[in-house]
Write a protein that holds these residues in place. Structure first.
Motif, PDB file in Angstrom:
ATOM      1  N   LEU A 195       0.815  -1.219   0.000  1.00 40.60           N
ATOM      2  CA  LEU A 195       0.000   0.000   0.000  1.00 40.60           C
ATOM      3  C   LEU A 195       0.848   1.268   0.000  1.00 40.60           C
ATOM      4  O   LEU A 195       0.329   2.342  -0.293  1.00 40.60           O
ATOM      5  CB  LEU A 195      -0.935   0.001   1.212  1.00 40.60           C
ATOM      6  N   GLY A 196       2.125   1.135   0.317  1.00 38.88           N
ATOM      7  CA  GLY A 196       3.000   2.295   0.366  1.00 38.88           C
ATOM      8  C   GLY A 196       3.608   2.632  -0.980  1.00 38.88           C
ATOM      9  O   GLY A 196       4.825   2.792  -1.098  1.00 38.88           O
ATOM     10  N   ARG A 197       2.782   2.721  -1.969  1.00 41.55           N
ATOM     11  CA  ARG A 197       3.229   3.086  -3.313  1.00 41.55           C
ATOM     12  C   ARG A 197       2.036   3.639  -4.082  1.00 41.55           C
ATOM     13  O   ARG A 197       0.897   3.537  -3.643  1.00 41.55           O
ATOM     14  CB  ARG A 197       3.828   1.881  -4.048  1.00 41.55           C
ATOM     15  N   GLY A 198       2.296   4.214  -5.213  1.00 40.47           N
ATOM     16  CA  GLY A 198       1.227   4.864  -5.955  1.00 40.47           C
ATOM     17  C   GLY A 198       0.380   3.932  -6.790  1.00 40.47           C
ATOM     18  O   GLY A 198      -0.529   4.376  -7.498  1.00 40.47           O
ATOM     19  N   ARG A 199       0.650   2.635  -6.721  1.00 38.27           N
ATOM     20  CA  ARG A 199      -0.063   1.683  -7.573  1.00 38.27           C
ATOM     21  C   ARG A 199      -1.365   1.239  -6.913  1.00 38.27           C
ATOM     22  O   ARG A 199      -1.397   0.863  -5.750  1.00 38.27           O
ATOM     23  CB  ARG A 199       0.831   0.475  -7.835  1.00 38.27           C
ATOM     24  N   SER A 200      -2.451   1.245  -7.662  1.00 39.16           N
ATOM     25  CA  SER A 200      -3.747   0.834  -7.120  1.00 39.16           C
ATOM     26  C   SER A 200      -4.084  -0.613  -7.463  1.00 39.16           C
ATOM     27  O   SER A 200      -4.965  -1.214  -6.844  1.00 39.16           O
ATOM     28  CB  SER A 200      -4.853   1.759  -7.650  1.00 39.16           C
ATOM     29  N   ASP A 201      -3.408  -1.184  -8.456  1.00 34.54           N
ATOM     30  CA  ASP A 201      -3.684  -2.560  -8.876  1.00 34.54           C
ATOM     31  C   ASP A 201      -2.905  -3.531  -7.981  1.00 34.54           C
ATOM     32  O   ASP A 201      -1.881  -4.091  -8.364  1.00 34.54           O
ATOM     33  CB  ASP A 201      -3.266  -2.750 -10.339  1.00 34.54           C
ATOM     34  N   ASN A 202      -3.405  -3.728  -6.758  1.00 34.07           N
ATOM     35  CA  ASN A 202      -2.700  -4.562  -5.796  1.00 34.07           C
ATOM     36  C   ASN A 202      -3.587  -5.643  -5.176  1.00 34.07           C
ATOM     37  O   ASN A 202      -3.312  -6.134  -4.085  1.00 34.07           O
ATOM     38  CB  ASN A 202      -2.096  -3.689  -4.681  1.00 34.07           C
ATOM     39  N   LYS A 203      -4.631  -6.001  -5.869  1.00 34.94           N
ATOM     40  CA  LYS A 203      -5.591  -6.951  -5.337  1.00 34.94           C
ATOM     41  C   LYS A 203      -4.947  -8.291  -4.998  1.00 34.94           C
ATOM     42  O   LYS A 203      -5.186  -8.858  -3.927  1.00 34.94           O
ATOM     43  CB  LYS A 203      -6.725  -7.166  -6.348  1.00 34.94           C
ATOM     44  N   LYS A 204      -4.115  -8.818  -5.892  1.00 34.23           N
ATOM     45  CA  LYS A 204      -3.504 -10.124  -5.657  1.00 34.23           C
ATOM     46  C   LYS A 204      -2.562 -10.105  -4.454  1.00 34.23           C
ATOM     47  O   LYS A 204      -2.509 -11.060  -3.671  1.00 34.23           O
ATOM     48  CB  LYS A 204      -2.747 -10.582  -6.905  1.00 34.23           C
ATOM     49  N   GLU A 205      -1.795  -9.000  -4.313  1.00 36.82           N
ATOM     50  CA  GLU A 205      -0.879  -8.897  -3.175  1.00 36.82           C
ATOM     51  C   GLU A 205      -1.651  -8.856  -1.854  1.00 36.82           C
ATOM     52  O   GLU A 205      -1.254  -9.483  -0.872  1.00 36.82           O
ATOM     53  CB  GLU A 205      -0.009  -7.644  -3.297  1.00 36.82           C
ATOM     54  N   LEU A 206      -2.753  -8.135  -1.824  1.00 39.78           N
ATOM     55  CA  LEU A 206      -3.554  -8.065  -0.603  1.00 39.78           C
ATOM     56  C   LEU A 206      -4.225  -9.410  -0.311  1.00 39.78           C
ATOM     57  O   LEU A 206      -4.372  -9.802   0.851  1.00 39.78           O
ATOM     58  CB  LEU A 206      -4.600  -6.957  -0.722  1.00 39.78           C
ATOM     59  N   GLU A 207      -4.604 -10.119  -1.368  1.00 39.14           N
ATOM     60  CA  GLU A 207      -5.221 -11.431  -1.177  1.00 39.14           C
ATOM     61  C   GLU A 207      -4.231 -12.443  -0.624  1.00 39.14           C
ATOM     62  O   GLU A 207      -4.592 -13.297   0.194  1.00 39.14           O
ATOM     63  CB  GLU A 207      -5.808 -11.930  -2.501  1.00 39.14           C
TER      64      GLU A 207
END
Length: 427
Positions: free
Chosen positions: A340-352
């Protein structure tokens, strides 16, 4: 309790004022129950009489060299001056104007000699007196703490004096620097603001050059659209709530990518290099072995959740192996900050994958305790020796690979797979 103490001091011809954090926080809207810092200034009363009064309210101890400080019940800090002096001169010793306001509880009256109430209203940090401010160089770091903690801004003169006198920070013992840096993170509404101020004034480059220099290291704009590693690190500081933060997480966030400068541009092996840099630099701030050991593991293994994701997801064995190396709960918080500490919003897989690893860990965490101990090897007929440690390590690795699930199966595994000098290659 402190109200009764104040009243009794006045009844004995002394003077007692609430000062510092109590007054500041009350003026900022906190209730008395919410205020944790209780600071008093007492003067004009004989020491023996004052100490007899204190004894009625609990245990106390004396600390401090330049000024006498009494700590009552490990919670109330009392500055003591036996003679009566000008309250304005007492206030002049304070660090910031917002901390220089005195409150007379008996008269319900604020004494504000240096514009502290106006500065609180404007959320502005100003020093009371230039010379007294520099008497304790730790106040340089406290400025950053207040910026982070209360959302204050430093006025121009304060910023100038910090930039000009930044070398004074070298006079502060490392333990005090460590505590103040940790307060920026642990107490801050937005910790990054405190560290950005330290960077702006040259303090960060002075005390943490490896972190300051990360602003020179650019990253792949697809995965890190925020840009350089320093910006990424600052963003990570703001991810967790105050309740989630720990000292280990603070230090691991700061140093998790410290090795990227030396491994630029591909960053291969940056986890190992970051671990190396952390281990070298942390002793400049603390000798706390538990803190160092726990934080260094987080730095070393901070990319493991990503590796598990890239290998197809979390399973029992991969999570067990990881949990045997590092505190999983803290590692997943660190990885969440990384994601979450970056400007990228496409992080669904990492959070999953964070959720997935956490769920698997809850199912297997009770299976991590080593099944085989040294006494079991003796029962199996082995002679105690230097190789016991190696044997137990091999058996534990096999246990994590689920080659056996109980002591009987472990014995069978040992004699069929490990005895005779065979080395287990499951991991």
């Amino acid at each position: 309790m402190y109200r009764k103490l104040i009243k009794e001091i006045w009844e004995n011809n002394g003077e007692a004022y609430l000062v510092g954090g109590w007054v500041r926080d009350r003026l900022m809207g906190a209730t008395e129950d919410e205020i944790k810092d209780i600071d008093l200034e007492v003067m004009g009363i004989k020491r023996d009489k004052f100490e007899k009064i204190l004894q009625k309210y609990g245990k106390f101890k004396k600390v401090g060299k330049s000024y006498e400080i009494y700590i009552l019940n490990n919670s109330i800090e009392i500055s003591f001056i036996e003679v009566k002096i000008s309250i304005k001169e007492c206030a002049r010793r304070r660090d910031f104007t917002v901390n220089s306001i005195y409150y007379n509880l008996i008269e319900d009256k604020y004494l504000d000699f240096f514009g502290g109430m106006e500065d609180i209203k404007n959320k502005l940090l100003s020093y009371v007196d230039k010379n007294s401010f520099l008497q304790d160089p730790l106040r340089i770091l406290r400025t950053a703490q207040f910026i982070s903690r209360f959302g204050f801004s430093a006025d121009h003169l304060l910023e100038v004096i910090i930039k000009t006198e930044k070398e004074e920070i070298s006079k502060v013992p490392k333990e005090r620097i460590c505590r103040e840096l940790e307060k920026i993170y642990m107490l801050g509404i937005k910790p990054s603001e405190g560290f950005l101020f330290l960077e702006k004034t040259g303090i960060l480059q002075r005390i943490m050059p490896e972190i300051s220099s990360l602003k020179e290291v650019m990253q792949d704009e697809i995965y890190h659209p925020e840009g350089d590693v320093f910006t990424h690190t600052m963003m990570m500081l703001d991810v967790l709530s105050k309740e989630e933060r720990t000292r280990e997480l603070f230090w691991s966030i700061l140093y998790h990518d410290a090795g990227k400068k030396e491994t630029f541009p591909g960053f291969e092996g940056h986890c190992e290099k970051s671990h190396e840099i952390f281990h070298r630099e942390i002793i400049k701030f603390t000798n706390n072995r538990d803190l160092i050991n726990n934080a260094r593991k987080l730095v070393r293994y901070h990319e493991e959740p990503l590796k598990i994701l890239l290998k197809g997801g979390a399973d029992r064995i991969s999570v067990k192996k990881l949990a045997a190396k590092v505190d999983i709960d803290k590692l997943l918080k660190l990885y969440r900050c990384d994601v979450l500490g970056r400007g990228r919003s496409d992080n669904k897989k990492e959070l999953e994958i964070i959720e997935s690893i956490g769920a698997v860990y809850q199912r297997v965490k009770d299976e991590l305790k080593p099944i085989v101990k040294g006494k079991d090897l003796i029962k199996w007929g082995l002679e105690p020796g230097e190789n016991f440690g190696d044997i137990l390590k091999e058996l534990y690795e096999a246990q994590l690979e689920e080659e056996f699930n109980n002591l009987k199966e472990a014995e069978e595994f040992y004699f069929t797979r490990l005895a005779g000098g065979l080395v287990y290659k499951g991991i």
